[in-house]
Design an enzyme around this catalytic site. Structure first.
Site, mmCIF file in Angstrom:
data_model
loop_
_atom_site.group_PDB
_atom_site.id
_atom_site.type_symbol
_atom_site.label_atom_id
_atom_site.label_comp_id
_atom_site.label_asym_id
_atom_site.label_seq_id
_atom_site.Cartn_x
_atom_site.Cartn_y
_atom_site.Cartn_z
ATOM 1 N N GLY A 1 -4.805 -1.894 5.034
ATOM 2 C CA GLY A 1 -4.046 -3.048 4.545
ATOM 3 C C GLY A 1 -4.721 -4.371 4.847
ATOM 4 O O GLY A 1 -4.829 -5.258 3.987
ATOM 5 N N ARG A 2 -5.227 -4.522 6.072
ATOM 6 C CA ARG A 2 -5.831 -5.807 6.462
ATOM 7 C C ARG A 2 -7.250 -5.974 5.915
ATOM 8 O O ARG A 2 -7.910 -6.980 6.194
ATOM 9 C CB ARG A 2 -5.791 -5.956 7.986
ATOM 10 C CG ARG A 2 -6.412 -4.810 8.746
ATOM 11 C CD ARG A 2 -6.045 -4.841 10.226
ATOM 12 N NE ARG A 2 -6.527 -3.706 10.978
ATOM 13 C CZ ARG A 2 -5.881 -2.548 11.110
ATOM 14 N NH1 ARG A 2 -4.729 -2.371 10.513
ATOM 15 N NH2 ARG A 2 -6.384 -1.570 11.833
ATOM 16 N N LYS B 1 0.836 -1.202 0.000
ATOM 17 C CA LYS B 1 0.000 0.000 0.000
ATOM 18 C C LYS B 1 0.870 1.252 0.000
ATOM 19 O O LYS B 1 0.680 2.153 -0.794
ATOM 20 C CB LYS B 1 -0.923 -0.021 1.217
ATOM 21 C CG LYS B 1 -1.823 1.179 1.341
ATOM 22 C CD LYS B 1 -2.780 1.059 2.508
ATOM 23 C CE LYS B 1 -3.490 2.373 2.739
ATOM 24 N NZ LYS B 1 -4.404 2.341 3.872
ATOM 25 N N GLU C 1 10.484 -4.572 4.650
ATOM 26 C CA GLU C 1 10.589 -5.973 4.229
ATOM 27 C C GLU C 1 10.270 -6.119 2.745
ATOM 28 O O GLU C 1 11.000 -6.779 1.992
ATOM 29 C CB GLU C 1 9.613 -6.855 5.027
ATOM 30 C CG GLU C 1 9.922 -6.989 6.501
ATOM 31 C CD GLU C 1 9.305 -5.892 7.361
ATOM 32 O OE1 GLU C 1 8.931 -4.827 6.807
ATOM 33 O OE2 GLU C 1 9.207 -6.095 8.580
ATOM 34 N N LYS D 1 9.408 -0.415 14.235
ATOM 35 C CA LYS D 1 9.973 -0.092 12.907
ATOM 36 C C LYS D 1 11.041 0.984 13.047
ATOM 37 O O LYS D 1 12.113 0.900 12.451
ATOM 38 C CB LYS D 1 8.875 0.438 11.969
ATOM 39 C CG LYS D 1 7.882 -0.596 11.493
ATOM 40 C CD LYS D 1 6.943 0.051 10.467
ATOM 41 C CE LYS D 1 5.749 -0.831 10.183
ATOM 42 N NZ LYS D 1 4.772 -0.216 9.293
ATOM 43 N N GLU E 1 -4.738 -6.567 14.783
ATOM 44 C CA GLU E 1 -4.245 -5.245 14.392
ATOM 45 C C GLU E 1 -5.397 -4.239 14.467
ATOM 46 O O GLU E 1 -5.187 -3.053 14.671
ATOM 47 C CB GLU E 1 -3.637 -5.278 12.977
ATOM 48 C CG GLU E 1 -2.582 -4.213 12.765
ATOM 49 C CD GLU E 1 -1.846 -4.313 11.434
ATOM 50 O OE1 GLU E 1 -2.497 -4.169 10.376
ATOM 51 O OE2 GLU E 1 -0.629 -4.547 11.440
ATOM 52 N N HIS F 1 -5.473 -33.015 17.795
ATOM 53 C CA HIS F 1 -4.385 -33.860 18.303
ATOM 54 C C HIS F 1 -3.239 -33.017 18.833
ATOM 55 O O HIS F 1 -2.113 -33.497 18.945
ATOM 56 C CB HIS F 1 -3.916 -34.800 17.197
ATOM 57 C CG HIS F 1 -5.023 -35.719 16.785
ATOM 58 N ND1 HIS F 1 -5.270 -36.918 17.423
ATOM 59 C CD2 HIS F 1 -6.000 -35.568 15.863
ATOM 60 C CE1 HIS F 1 -6.329 -37.486 16.865
ATOM 61 N NE2 HIS F 1 -6.799 -36.687 15.919
HETATM 62 O O1 F6P Z 1 3.239 -2.704 9.763
HETATM 63 C C1 F6P Z 1 1.896 -3.033 9.650
HETATM 64 C C2 F6P Z 1 1.392 -2.727 8.283
HETATM 65 O O2 F6P Z 1 1.282 -1.356 8.102
HETATM 66 C C3 F6P Z 1 0.060 -3.422 8.041
HETATM 67 O O3 F6P Z 1 -1.002 -2.705 8.525
HETATM 68 C C4 F6P Z 1 0.086 -3.583 6.569
HETATM 69 O O4 F6P Z 1 -0.856 -4.529 6.125
HETATM 70 C C5 F6P Z 1 1.514 -4.002 6.354
HETATM 71 O O5 F6P Z 1 2.243 -3.235 7.284
HETATM 72 C C6 F6P Z 1 2.050 -3.827 4.973
HETATM 73 O O6 F6P Z 1 1.993 -2.502 4.559
HETATM 74 P P1 F6P Z 1 2.184 -2.101 3.041
HETATM 75 O O7 F6P Z 1 1.092 -2.736 2.253
HETATM 76 O O8 F6P Z 1 2.132 -0.608 3.016
HETATM 77 O O9 F6P Z 1 3.533 -2.616 2.598
#
Ligand code: F6P
Length: 552
Positions: A275-276, A214, A220, A512, A361, A392
């Site tokens: 995002g979620r 987003k 990452e 972060k 979240e 199990h």
């Molecule tokens: O760090 C949490 C977050 O902001 C989530 O809410 C989001 O889904 C994820 O990181 C990834 O964010 P992006 O889509 O901006 O890379």
């Protein structure tokens, strides 16, 4: 606490509806599901609700008609209906970020109209869906060629959080409907192992990367995207290959262009999609390539059917509202700190992980919308595994542990892979588990089986352990959409009662920021010792030595 926040103390626990529920909970603590079922033979069909192809049996919770009446009163006191209407009207209900919350617009039909800041957002949603559909068709039928002219055979989604969990969950859930001649992989972790293992057997000339973020700034995802570009260019030896092997999904066109992906190959969405809550936006591009546009639209229709139900049904018959209110009943009046999601369908194996982000979240917050510290519990910890595997492993604790763990059991009338008696065996376990959890086995019953006295306490089950059962005819794209929307709106309901902002995520920021400070300290072994706390300093020091091979 600031003066403003102190002035805005939470009022939830002072509502007469809350007090009434509290007194009622004291009464219910002494009542058993055995007695409640014995007293009302119709209980198992009365405490049910149905919508969008989903059947919810909530009879095996410690509730009565009075409980539902009081929970509905609480919902009214907290103006749940107004909050729902405000969301659907596109009001900025995500107040800490000043944003509308309009994932419901992502699945609005083409002829609907939802106006945000004077603009109808529905045409824009369908423009993107149409572009996605055209692109997905080209990849699926081999018209979209890689740089060397070969068709795409592997699609790798690079993203994290909502830009990964939705796509991977939906891909796994809808795998039955997917194009089997394409391989799908999902890279999320910044651990290089994730990228290495996901791409080990792929041919760069036939691989398409979807960089899904987003913000297009997430550490990452950007690290994995750069590695993906190097991996591609190292094999294809020409920077122009990026154009045939990379597309982006983002709200940040500038950052996409800066990365080197032409914005004509970007699929956009909007800041009013969290995002979620984004798996049905362009973030679902991998899903659409896997199952095709038609199936993707069936999924959107399932979401929309549940949206409409949530928007219009009275609380007493409203599946998401009921589920949310019953979750409040357990969390706030019975001290349930966790909740388990137990899908009895192998295709839903990533649903618990997906729901962890969606629920935690969203509702893992300790201040109200006004900034006051809550004086009640909020979001429980969600966890789970597909049945019957969990049986199990951790079900022992759910049956006989000291904690109450409300569970959602999810099952289907028909298997997508009907093999022999497997499905009956699977579903028998759904019904048996919820029965055992509700009714248990008394010490007298255990004795009557001839159990030696010293083992009687070990073999008895208290029962009275709450469950919901969600049934649908088959796992289809439509069912999946309805199921995810059910949880989205249950989360909404809980957040509305707790008076929190379910749509921000400030709690992820501090880690972060600290990590970005530590990164350069790990990259250079010669720097002076870092100036953190003594534990962090020592850990960084040891890491540097391990990295240099001077500490073993
Ligand atoms: O760090 C949490 C977050 O902001 C989530 O809410 C989001 O889904 C994820 O990181 C990834 O964010 P992006 O889509 O901006 O890379």
């Amino acid at each position: 606490m600031s003066a403003d926040a102190a002035a805005a103390r939470p009022t939830l626990t002072t509502h007469p509806a809350w007090h009434a529920l509290s007194a009622h909970a004291d009464d219910m603590r002494g009542r058993s599901l055995r007695a409640l079922f014995a007293a009302d033979p119709s209980r198992g069909t009365r405490f049910t609700a149905e919508a969008a192809g989903l059947y919810l049996d909530y009879s095996k919770n410690r509730i009565t008609d009075e409980t539902i009446r009081l929970l509905a009163a609480l919902a009214r006191a907290c103006r749940l209906d107004e909050r729902i209407a405000a969301m659907f009207r596109g009001e900025p209900i995500n107040t800490t970020e000043g944003r509308a919350v309009l994932h419901v617009a992502l699945r609005a039909p083409r002829d609907a109209s939802i106006v945000v800041d004077g603009e109808d957002v529905v045409p824009g949603v369908h423009d993107v869906l149409d572009r996605m559909a055209a692109f997905a068709a080209q990849v699926r039928d081999g018209r979209w060629r890689g740089h060397t002219g070969r068709p795409i055979r592997a699609v790798v989604n690079v993203g994290i959080g909502g830009s990964d969990l939705g796509p991977v969950m939906a891909y796994e859930a809808l795998r039955h409907y997917s194009a089997r001649d394409l391989t799908f992989r999902f890279v999320s972790n910044v651990d290089g192992t994730d990228f290495a293992e996901a791409t080990r057997d792929l041919d760069p000339a036939e691989t398409l990367f979807i960089i899904a973020s987003k913000t297009f700034t997430t550490l990452e995802t950007m690290a994995n995207a750069r590695t993906a570009r190097q991996w591609t260019l190292a094999a294809l030896g020409d920077a122009r290959a990026v154009a045939r092997h990379f597309v982006a999904v983002s709200t940040n066109a500038k950052a996409v262009a800066a990365f080197g992906i032409d914005t004509s190959q970007m699929f956009g969405f909007w800041d009013w999609v969290g995002g979620r809550y984004s798996m049905d936006s362009a973030i679902g591009l991998s899903t659409m390539i896997a199952v095709g546009a038609e199936r993707f639209h069936e999924m959107l229709a399932g979401f929309h059917a549940m949206d409409e139900h949530f928007r219009t049904a009275p609380v007493e018959r409203n599946l998401p509202a009921l589920m949310g209110l019953i979750a409040i009943w357990h969390a706030n009046f019975f001290g349930a700190a966790t909740a388990a999601v137990l899908p009895y369908d192998q295709y839903l194996k990533r649903l618990p992980a997906y729901l962890q982000q969606l629920t935690m979240e969203s509702n893992g917050k300790h201040v109200t919308l006004e900034g006051a510290r809550v004086d009640y519990e909020t979001g429980p910890i969600y966890w789970g595994e597909p049945g019957t595997n969990g049986q199990h492993s951790f079900y022992q604790l759910i049956h006989q542990g000291t904690r109450i763990v409300p569970c959602d059991f999810i099952g289907f009338g028909r298997s997508l892979n009907p093999i022999g008696e497997h499905h009956d065996l699977l579903m028998a376990n759904v019904f048996a588990q919820t029965q055992a959890l509700a009714f248990g086995k008394t010490e007298d019953e255990v004795r009557a089986e001839g159990t030696p006295e010293r083992l009687v306490p070990h073999r008895a089950f208290e029962g009275n352990r709450p469950t919901n059962t969600i049934l649908a005819e088959r796992l289809t794209p439509h069912t999946l959409g309805a199921l995810v929307a059910l949880y989205e709106h249950s989360v909404f309901t809980q957040g509305a009662i707790w008076g929190i902002d379910s749509f921000d995520q400030w709690g992820v920021e501090l880690g972060k920021v600290l990590a970005s400070r530590i990164v350069p300290e790990l990259m250079s072994a010669d720097d002076p010792p870092p100036a953190h706390d003594s534990s962090t300093n020592a850990l960084i020091g040891r890491y540097r030595r391990m990295k240099a091979g001077t500490e073993r």
